[in-house]
Design a protein around this motif. Sequence first.
Motif, PDB file in Angstrom:
ATOM      1  N   VAL A   1       3.599  13.394  -1.008  1.00 11.37           N
ATOM      2  CA  VAL A   1       2.794  12.435  -0.250  1.00 11.37           C
ATOM      3  C   VAL A   1       3.486  11.077  -0.233  1.00 11.37           C
ATOM      4  CG1 VAL A   1       0.637  11.123  -0.236  1.00 11.37           C
ATOM      5  CG2 VAL A   1       0.578  13.594  -0.636  1.00 11.37           C
ATOM      6  N   TRP A   2       3.927  10.625  -1.402  1.00 11.05           N
ATOM      7  CA  TRP A   2       4.551   9.305  -1.493  1.00 11.05           C
ATOM      8  C   TRP A   2       5.880   9.245  -0.738  1.00 11.05           C
ATOM      9  CZ3 TRP A   2       3.424   4.538  -2.213  1.00 11.05           C
ATOM     10  CH2 TRP A   2       4.413   3.608  -2.543  1.00 11.05           C
ATOM     11  N   GLU A   3       6.724  10.225  -0.950  1.00  6.81           N
ATOM     12  CA  GLU A   3       8.056  10.190  -0.344  1.00  6.81           C
ATOM     13  C   GLU A   3       7.994  10.284   1.179  1.00  6.81           C
ATOM     14  OE1 GLU A   3      10.661   9.392  -1.908  1.00  6.81           O
ATOM     15  OE2 GLU A   3       9.731   9.446  -3.885  1.00  6.81           O
ATOM     16  N   ASN A   4       7.011  10.994   1.698  1.00  8.95           N
ATOM     17  CA  ASN A   4       6.926  11.182   3.141  1.00  8.95           C
ATOM     18  C   ASN A   4       6.130  10.098   3.867  1.00  8.95           C
ATOM     19  OD1 ASN A   4       8.102  13.987   4.085  1.00  8.95           O
ATOM     20  ND2 ASN A   4       7.179  14.337   2.076  1.00  8.95           N
ATOM     21  N   PHE A   5       5.192   9.453   3.158  1.00  8.19           N
ATOM     22  CA  PHE A   5       4.261   8.587   3.887  1.00  8.19           C
ATOM     23  C   PHE A   5       4.102   7.182   3.305  1.00  8.19           C
ATOM     24  CE2 PHE A   5       2.846  13.036   4.403  1.00  8.19           C
ATOM     25  CZ  PHE A   5       3.186  13.178   5.743  1.00  8.19           C
ATOM     26  N   LYS A   6       4.944   6.798   2.361  1.00 12.51           N
ATOM     27  CA  LYS A   6       4.799   5.470   1.755  1.00 12.51           C
ATOM     28  C   LYS A   6       4.982   4.348   2.776  1.00 12.51           C
ATOM     29  CE  LYS A   6       9.577   5.807   0.075  1.00 12.51           C
ATOM     30  NZ  LYS A   6      10.425   5.901  -1.150  1.00 12.51           N
ATOM     31  N   ASN A   7       5.732   4.594   3.847  1.00  6.32           N
ATOM     32  CA  ASN A   7       5.963   3.576   4.871  1.00  6.32           C
ATOM     33  C   ASN A   7       5.252   3.880   6.184  1.00  6.32           C
ATOM     34  OD1 ASN A   7       7.730   2.037   3.202  1.00  6.32           O
ATOM     35  ND2 ASN A   7       9.388   3.492   3.652  1.00  6.32           N
ATOM     36  N   ASN A   8       4.367   4.860   6.159  1.00  8.67           N
ATOM     37  CA  ASN A   8       3.655   5.243   7.377  1.00  8.67           C
ATOM     38  C   ASN A   8       2.423   4.346   7.537  1.00  8.67           C
ATOM     39  OD1 ASN A   8       1.860   6.612   9.234  1.00  8.67           O
ATOM     40  ND2 ASN A   8       3.105   8.449   8.954  1.00  8.67           N
ATOM     41  N   PRO A   9       2.299   3.630   8.663  1.00  6.18           N
ATOM     42  CA  PRO A   9       1.188   2.683   8.817  1.00  6.18           C
ATOM     43  C   PRO A   9      -0.183   3.346   8.877  1.00  6.18           C
ATOM     44  CG  PRO A   9       2.388   2.922  10.881  1.00  6.18           C
ATOM     45  CD  PRO A   9       3.193   3.642   9.842  1.00  6.18           C
ATOM     46  N   LEU A  10      -0.232   4.645   9.092  1.00  4.56           N
ATOM     47  CA  LEU A  10      -1.522   5.340   9.097  1.00  4.56           C
ATOM     48  C   LEU A  10      -2.010   5.662   7.693  1.00  4.56           C
ATOM     49  CD1 LEU A  10      -1.105   7.906  12.022  1.00  4.56           C
ATOM     50  CD2 LEU A  10      -1.904   5.542  12.103  1.00  4.56           C
ATOM     51  N   PHE A  11      -1.145   5.520   6.699  1.00  2.00           N
ATOM     52  CA  PHE A  11      -1.467   5.915   5.325  1.00  2.00           C
ATOM     53  C   PHE A  11      -1.574   4.679   4.440  1.00  2.00           C
ATOM     54  CE2 PHE A  11      -0.287   9.824   7.126  1.00  2.00           C
ATOM     55  CZ  PHE A  11      -0.639  10.871   6.288  1.00  2.00           C
ATOM     56  N   ASP A  12      -2.760   4.460   3.891  1.00  6.31           N
ATOM     57  CA  ASP A  12      -2.973   3.387   2.916  1.00  6.31           C
ATOM     58  C   ASP A  12      -2.959   4.042   1.536  1.00  6.31           C
ATOM     59  OD1 ASP A  12      -3.780   1.282   1.343  1.00  6.31           O
ATOM     60  OD2 ASP A  12      -5.412   0.660   2.658  1.00  6.31           O
ATOM     61  N   ILE A  13      -1.770   4.165   0.945  1.00  3.00           N
ATOM     62  CA  ILE A  13      -1.604   4.870  -0.325  1.00  3.00           C
ATOM     63  C   ILE A  13      -0.870   3.976  -1.310  1.00  3.00           C
ATOM     64  CG2 ILE A  13      -1.666   7.164   0.717  1.00  3.00           C
ATOM     65  CD1 ILE A  13       1.372   7.248   0.591  1.00  3.00           C
ATOM     66  N   SER A  14      -1.271   4.057  -2.584  1.00  2.00           N
ATOM     67  CA  SER A  14      -0.675   3.192  -3.600  1.00  2.00           C
ATOM     68  C   SER A  14      -1.091   3.679  -4.977  1.00  2.00           C
ATOM     69  CB  SER A  14      -1.151   1.746  -3.394  1.00  2.00           C
ATOM     70  OG  SER A  14      -0.733   0.914  -4.464  1.00  2.00           O
ATOM     71  N   THR A  15      -0.346   3.231  -5.983  1.00  2.00           N
ATOM     72  CA  THR A  15      -0.748   3.487  -7.376  1.00  2.00           C
ATOM     73  C   THR A  15      -1.726   2.437  -7.868  1.00  2.00           C
ATOM     74  OG1 THR A  15       1.184   2.281  -8.166  1.00  2.00           O
ATOM     75  CG2 THR A  15       1.406   4.662  -7.959  1.00  2.00           C
ATOM     76  N   ASP A  16      -1.841   1.332  -7.144  1.00  2.00           N
ATOM     77  CA  ASP A  16      -2.792   0.283  -7.525  1.00  2.00           C
ATOM     78  C   ASP A  16      -4.218   0.799  -7.391  1.00  2.00           C
ATOM     79  OD1 ASP A  16      -0.653  -1.427  -7.876  1.00  2.00           O
ATOM     80  OD2 ASP A  16      -0.781  -2.226  -5.833  1.00  2.00           O
ATOM     81  N   HIS A  17      -5.089   0.306  -8.246  1.00  2.00           N
ATOM     82  CA  HIS A  17      -6.506   0.689  -8.186  1.00  2.00           C
ATOM     83  C   HIS A  17      -7.317  -0.591  -8.008  1.00  2.00           C
ATOM     84  CE1 HIS A  17     -10.212   2.864  -8.918  1.00  2.00           C
ATOM     85  NE2 HIS A  17      -9.524   3.991  -8.984  1.00  2.00           N
ATOM     86  N   PRO A  18      -7.552  -1.009  -6.759  1.00  2.00           N
ATOM     87  CA  PRO A  18      -8.186  -2.303  -6.504  1.00  2.00           C
ATOM     88  C   PRO A  18      -9.659  -2.321  -6.878  1.00  2.00           C
ATOM     89  CG  PRO A  18      -7.965  -1.091  -4.468  1.00  2.00           C
ATOM     90  CD  PRO A  18      -7.276  -0.274  -5.524  1.00  2.00           C
TER      91      PRO A  18
END
Length: 437
Positions: free
Chosen positions: A273-290
Amino acid sequence: MPAPSPPLPIPLVFPFLCSSDSSIMRKCCFWGLLFIAFGFAWRVTAEHNPRTERISGSAGDVLEDDPVGKLKVYVYELPSKYNKKILQKDPRCLSHMFAAEIYMHRFLLSSPVRTLNPEEADWFYTPIYATCDLTPTGLPLPFKSPRMLRSAIQLISSSWPYWNRTEGADHFFVVPHDFGACFHYQEEKAIERGILPILRRATLVQTFGQQNHVCLKEGSITIPPYAPPQKMQARHIPPETPRSIFVYFRGLFYDVNNDPEGGYYARGARAAVWENFKNNPLFDISTDHPTTYYEDMQRSIFCLCPLGWAPWSPRLVEAVVFGCIPVIIADDIVLPFADAIPWEEIGVFVAEEDVPKLDTILTSIPPEVILRKQRLLANPYMKRAMLFPQPALPGDAFHQILNGLARKLPHKKSVYLKPGEKILNWTAGPVGDLKPW
């Protein structure tokens, strides 16, 4: 002076973006077009249909079943060292994702299905807080659990006649650990251990569910992990808030401490998931837990629910409660209350090997399908079935467990043993499990 040209309608603006050479612009273009279609479909749908929907005549109706009058449960009275004293030592167990074992005990003590006469009981419940053993950082340690359970079963089998007549076949245990009654947080070691031998005739109520796995025995009831209902309720935002995030995920992608080489944790699905979509504007993904985590889920259309060390996680509960369509990435998962919750209707299933195609899969789902999933998720009974509220409410997870037990009745005559007959091997299992607790 000629009048200025009117602005282009929005549906005609986006094709210019779509013709851009930038892949990001093209994706943003699609996102815009999707929202236009979404808005149009929602306006049309809202005029003719309510904002919630039930699935009539199918599993969805079972969510509203009332178990009262369909079964009676006898709760063994155990010494407090098996439950209350353990909790007193570490109150954090009340808010941990394994807390179902505590709240199920409390619920049954005042439930109308409880009987004080064991002779009329259909089921017997042994209240043990086997997963309430946390490290300073809050991680559960399952290593004492087998000895604790053996000790409790030895006690009930020597103090009451009911265990011995079936060797536990009419007893149920809540075992909400990573791999249930295999009692280990690493899958390879859990498989090596297998289900605790003395529990192999009992019905196990557990969060772990995976087809054809040694840690899920036939007849088990798969339940959701505990998520704090009051905390979630307090973070609800207005239902008319737009869902402006397409795909949302917060969590680990790699577990460098336990899987330094990568690839083993989540069978590589989270890393993909991270390697394929970390820069995809449709994906709001992160290790941060806001601090806005719950609110962000309510602003999202899809919420990723990938496996971690085990196939399940609290994200599944959170997604359903907050109306975010769960994207389930866990091959062969057995989902909570699958005989009552229509998971195929409310979620999206993506094979682990298909994670690199996740953007294509999700953007290919027609808006009318998304809207229907959202309406089904808006059904209060769908949300309630995933929660363990205090006090209990009709149709909640407590009642779904009881419904699951009621559907197993009456017990087959074959569960009752002949006088002197023994099936279970009390000395089976790792040597460490046989030590006194």
